[in-house]
Enzyme design. Structure first.
Site, short mmCIF file in Angstrom:
data_model
loop_
_atom_site.label_atom_id
_atom_site.label_comp_id
_atom_site.label_asym_id
_atom_site.label_seq_id
_atom_site.Cartn_x
_atom_site.Cartn_y
_atom_site.Cartn_z
N SER A 1 -5.77 2.43 -2.82
CA SER A 1 -4.99 2.30 -1.90
C SER A 1 -3.47 2.91 -2.31
O SER A 1 -3.32 2.76 -3.57
CB SER A 1 -4.63 0.69 -1.72
OG SER A 1 -3.41 0.37 -0.67
N GLY B 1 -19.75 -2.38 1.28
CA GLY B 1 -18.93 -2.97 2.22
C GLY B 1 -19.00 -1.93 3.50
O GLY B 1 -17.99 -1.70 4.24
N GLY C 1 -16.17 1.43 5.93
CA GLY C 1 -17.59 1.29 5.53
C GLY C 1 -18.57 2.02 6.50
O GLY C 1 -19.43 2.82 6.32
N GLY D 1 -15.58 -2.11 9.69
CA GLY D 1 -14.41 -1.28 9.24
C GLY D 1 -14.92 0.25 8.75
O GLY D 1 -15.54 1.14 9.02
N TYR E 1 -3.76 -8.00 -4.85
CA TYR E 1 -4.48 -6.83 -3.89
C TYR E 1 -4.13 -5.57 -4.69
O TYR E 1 -4.71 -4.81 -5.24
CB TYR E 1 -4.08 -6.52 -2.34
CG TYR E 1 -4.75 -5.52 -1.90
CD1 TYR E 1 -6.12 -5.43 -1.44
CD2 TYR E 1 -4.09 -4.42 -1.63
CE1 TYR E 1 -6.64 -4.26 -0.84
CE2 TYR E 1 -4.35 -3.31 -0.93
CZ TYR E 1 -5.62 -3.11 -0.66
OH TYR E 1 -6.10 -2.15 0.21
#
Length: 270
Positions: free
Chosen positions: A143, A10, A16, A14, A166
């Protein structure tokens, strides 16, 4: 980071992308992953512009297709002499419509597939190269948003909600982090999870209908620390909330729950 090779999933936007730019400036050789060829080529060009001469190679794969995950891992194993760090960063947020349940190429709930199954599979496939490159590190970008798995409906076929999906996927990632760390000698390969920052200003946060609270740099620093800090050379099986080792959701420490998740994962990846 001279002579260190780092694979970042990724990496086209963002967190990454910003990690890639940071590590390139530190001298790392970068393996950049993305699912869009144009954006992948652009981030590689951006890295080279910031750090001329930085070794950069790209790997194209859609992590929503486990077949492509396996194929990418095979290409890495074939092409790369070493892999010092794997950063499992790619993820899907809540989605623009939190009520819409989506599925992966193999029919798995999309967030569970991309945020958990794909990095779990990629790590396992690349483990021989990581071990051969020891000491090596695996960093799973998790997260603080974590929700317990309901083993009667792990992938939310009933009562779907994007936020819950998520949060379940991120807890599954942390549970797998603990399991893999327990398998591997800490002086060979370390495996840790990190919550990089709260509501960073990323596309995923905005598309989920949330208001960004901090810049992306707030998440880069704690993530890069796990990659580079010599003091963490043998620290493994931990969950960090930014720079602080913190407790994850209580289910992550339940042996029975972890065993059930591991068994389910073996079935889904068979």
């Amino acid at each position: 980071m001279d002579n260190k090779t780092v694979l970042i999933t990724g990496s086209t936007q963002g967190l990454g992308r910003h990690i890639a730019l940071d590590l390139a400036a530190k001298g790392a050789s970068l393996l950049l992953h993305g699912r869009d060829r144009g954006r992948l080529d652009q981030v590689a060009a951006d890295v080279r512009a910031v750090s001329p001469g930085a070794p950069v190679r790209t790997y194209l794969a859609d992590l929503a297709d486990l077949g492509q995950v396996r194929a990418m891992a095979a290409r890495v194993l074939d092409a790369e002499a070493r892999l010092d760090v794997l950063v499992n960063n790619a993820a899907i947020g809540f989605g623009t419509d939190h009520t819409r349940r989506e599925v992966s190429r193999q029919g798995h709930e999309l967030r569970f597939a991309v945020n958990y199954l794909a990095p779990r599979l990629l790590t396992r496939e690349l483990l021989p190269l990581l071990t051969a490159s020891a000491p090596a590190r695996v960093i799973n970008v998790a997260s603080a948003g974590q929700a317990p798995l309901d083993f009667g409906d792990v992938t939310l076929e009933h009562g779907y909600g994007g936020e819950d999906a998520y949060c379940r996927s991120k807890l599954a990632m942390i549970m797998s982090t603990f399991d893999l760390a327990a398998e591997l000698p800490a002086d060979r390969v370390t495996v840790n999870a990190v919550h990089p920052a709260h509501l960073m200003d990323t596309r995923g946060v905005r598309e989920s209908g949330l208001t960004p609270a901090v810049g992306i740099d707030e998440g880069v620093r704690p993530t890069v620390r796990l990659i580079t800090d010599p003091a963490l050379a043998t620290v493994t099986g931990k969950y960090f909330d930014q720079f602080t080792e913190s407790p994850a959701h209580e289910q992550a420490y339940e042996a029975t729950a972890r065993a059930r998740l591991a068994a389910l994962t073996r079935d889904l990846l068979a």
